[in-house]
Write a protein that holds these residues in place. Structure first.
Motif: not given
Lengths: 181, 431
Positions: B265-275
């Motif tokens: 859904h976003s521009k970034h694929s994102g770094i997963p948060s620790v949770n």
């Protein structure tokens, strides 16, 4: 001798540009254009000198977000199970996306058919993942568990939007009905 | 006639004790083998793994209490009543049941009315005897097989060097010998090359060719170097935690988007948060036995990798002993690998969700990488190549149906490419 010195300096400069370790980034030409002033996502330092990613202001609701008021307790679970209903229509499009999302976020443990025999279960990374048909669950309780997790399962609220969660719920219900047949 | 050895009283004692030990160890083995009813253990283990193991471990506290040798602590009847329907047992006012329920913060244990008494006995039998430990079969000489020691690679190069040097020495010796024997004296390798060099210095044609060659070579090297400016293909930094994509995405087949969930859904694929890590690693505090990760710089054994998981626990503020969050969190400073310059716009959701492009198309075989590196150059030419080749699938998208038809007619093709849809226009990515 000075001629050789010049040559070796030129060679060294060239070599340092060409031969870079893969542990380091290559040189950038005009880095101002590569890294502009605005903050990037996940940047170490933002406006407040803390992380650039800030938590939303208390009480604010992001666009598309639906507040969820059932607490992460046994009572909350029972309450969600009793009264929470899906706002989505039961149709093919929802089911299809539910299947896709289930494949990404659930099937690794719960298995493609919902029988608790996903890859992580087969490889004994996780044990005792239940078969959906052995559990008395309905749409409210499934949604509640996706939101808050249960026992060993963690919350998956951050990875799915509200709509996607309900689509997954729809698909899980279908899987369960197929298993019960 | 008496045997000689038995004259010695010490030898007698030794012989007797040895015989005793032998008999004892044999009988012990026999008892140990008889004691475990493998069929019951197997049945109990299977049931335990499928029904109980999501919340109980044998040797340590988990969601529920540790169950190893639980029979020594509780009556069999009580256990049966609890397992079949613990809520009923609690409702009947059983003090032990209420106490244990409260000790574990009122987390409900699932009722198992479907289990028969025999099933439960088998499960309890498994919790008592535990796993059957099979000793590895020793090799013919009584030791477990060991890998043959391998010579390090640099030894081969040294050997090759020594052999080459030896050849040169022998050649020069032979030459000296033949000269001593009266053969005409030759100028030798060095003398030859000096003569050749003098000749070359006077040849104008060779000067010109040489200069052109050197210029071309330096131009080639220079442009090669300039073209790597800002191109980080192959960039493989050392990350703060030795996270292996091969183990997670390859061996365990976890979908890329499970962790990189914002790619859709976003521009970034994102770094997963620790949770997201903790969704699994609350349960998995250790890597599997014999797991080895080999990177460029070092070899990670199981003990090393367990320390890497501990780093995650430190970041999340998770206490693996008490199984609770301490609230003391430290962000993990992952090092970003794929980073487009800010003057180029790229959106993940446009490619992943709308375009349906596989992650591997740009990021390469991530599921085989122990340590992640940048697979593609991420240059503009590379983007455009793909935009020129990729055909757009506009099925089921009625909104663009007319545009698609018009464009197909204009270019005289069945399916338009991204480029024909305007995917080469500067303003699409640079604004």
């Amino acid at each position: 001798m000075r001629k050789y010195l010049k040559f070796s300096i030129a060679f060294l400069v060239l070599a340092s540009v060409v031969a870079c370790s893969k542990r380091e980034r290559k040189a950038q030409y005009m880095p101002d254009m590569y890294v502009s002033v605005p903050y990037d996502a996940d940047m170490e330092k933002g406006t407040t000198n803390a992380s650039a990613n800030l938590k939303p202001v208390a009480g604010s609701i992001a666009r598309g977000q639906v507040p969820y008021d059932y607490a992460d307790t046994n009572d909350g679970y029972e309450k969600a199970k009793a009264e929470l209903k899906s706002p989505l229509a039961k149709n093919e499009a929802n089911l299809e996306n539910g299947k896709k999302m289930y494949g990404i976020y659930c099937a690794t443990c719960h298995g493609k058919k919902g029988d608790g025999n996903g890859v992580l279960a087969q490889r004994e990374k996780f044990n005792g993942i239940p078969n959906y048909k052995d559990r008395d669950i309905n749409e409210g309780s499934i949604y509640h568990v996706i939101m808050h997790g249960k026992n060993l399962m963690g919350s998956h609220a951050g990875q799915l939007t509200n709509k996607e969660r309900w689509q997954v719920v729809q698909y899980v219900e279908q899987l369960r009905n197929d298993l019960l047949k | 006639m008496k045997s000689v050895a038995l004259h010695n009283p010490l030898a007698k004692v030794l012989l007797k004790s040895f015989t005793f030990l032998l008999l004892f160890s044999l009988s012990f083995n026999a008892v140990a083998q008889d004691a475990i009813d493998e069929a019951r253990q197997k049945d109990g283990r299977k049931l335990f793994k499928s029904l109980c193991a999501s919340c109980h471990k044998l040797d340590k506290k988990f969601i529920g209490p540790a169950l190893g040798k639980v029979e020594e602590r509780r009556e069999n009847d009580w256990l049966k009543a609890w397992i079949k329907n613990n809520a009923e047992l609690r409702a009947s006012g059983d003090k032990d049941a209420i106490a244990i329920f409260e000790e574990y913060n009122g987390s409900n244990m699932t009722a198992f009315p479907q289990l028969t008494d025999e099933n439960i006995d088998n499960i309890l039998y498994y919790t008592t005897v535990g796993e059957i430990v099979k000793t590895p079969e020793p090799g013919p000489d009584g030791y477990a097989p060991q890998p043959a020691p391998e010579a390090p690679k640099w030894l081969i190069f040294i050997l090759a060097g020594v052999i080459a040097a030896a050849f040169l020495i022998i050649a020069s010796l032979l030459k000296t010998i033949s000269e001593l024997k009266g053969a005409p004296k030759t100028p030798g390798l060095w003398g030859n090359s000096v003569e050749l060099w003098e000749g070359l210095k006077r040849n104008t044609f060779l000067h010109v060719v040489g200069t052109i060659f050197v210029l071309l070579l330096s131009a080639y090297i220079l442009f090669g170097a300039l073209f790597t400016v800002g191109v980080d293909q192959g960039y493989q930094p050392v990350q703060p935690i030795m996270f292996s994509h091969k183990i997670h995405a390859g061996d365990n087949k976890i979908d890329c988007q499970y962790c990189h969930s914002s790619a859709k859904h976003s521009k970034h694929s994102g770094i997963p948060s620790v949770n997201v890590c903790m969704n699994c690693h609350k349960n998995i505090a250790e890597v599997a036995d014999n797991t080895v990760v080999e990177t460029e710089d070092r070899l990670y054994s199981k003990a090393d990798l367990d320390k890497e998981i501990q780093k995650l626990y430190d970041a999340a503020g998770w206490d693996p002993e008490k199984l609770a969050y301490t609230g003391d969190e430290k962000p993990i400073k992952w090092i970003r690998i794929h980073n487009l310059p800010d003057f180029a716009y790229f959106n993940h959701s446009q490619h992943v969700t709308v375009g349906g492009v596989e992650c591997q198309k740009c990021h390469g075989p991530v599921e085989t990488m122990e340590e992640l590196y940048q697979f593609s150059p991420l240059t503009m030419g590379w983007c455009i190549d793909c935009h020129r080749e990729t055909k757009v699938d506009l099925k089921g998208n009625d909104y663009y149906k007319k545009v698609h038809e018009e464009l197909a007619k204009k270019y005289g093709v069945e399916q338009v490419t991204i480029a024909q849809l305007g995917g080469l226009e500067c303003g699409k990515c640079h604004y």
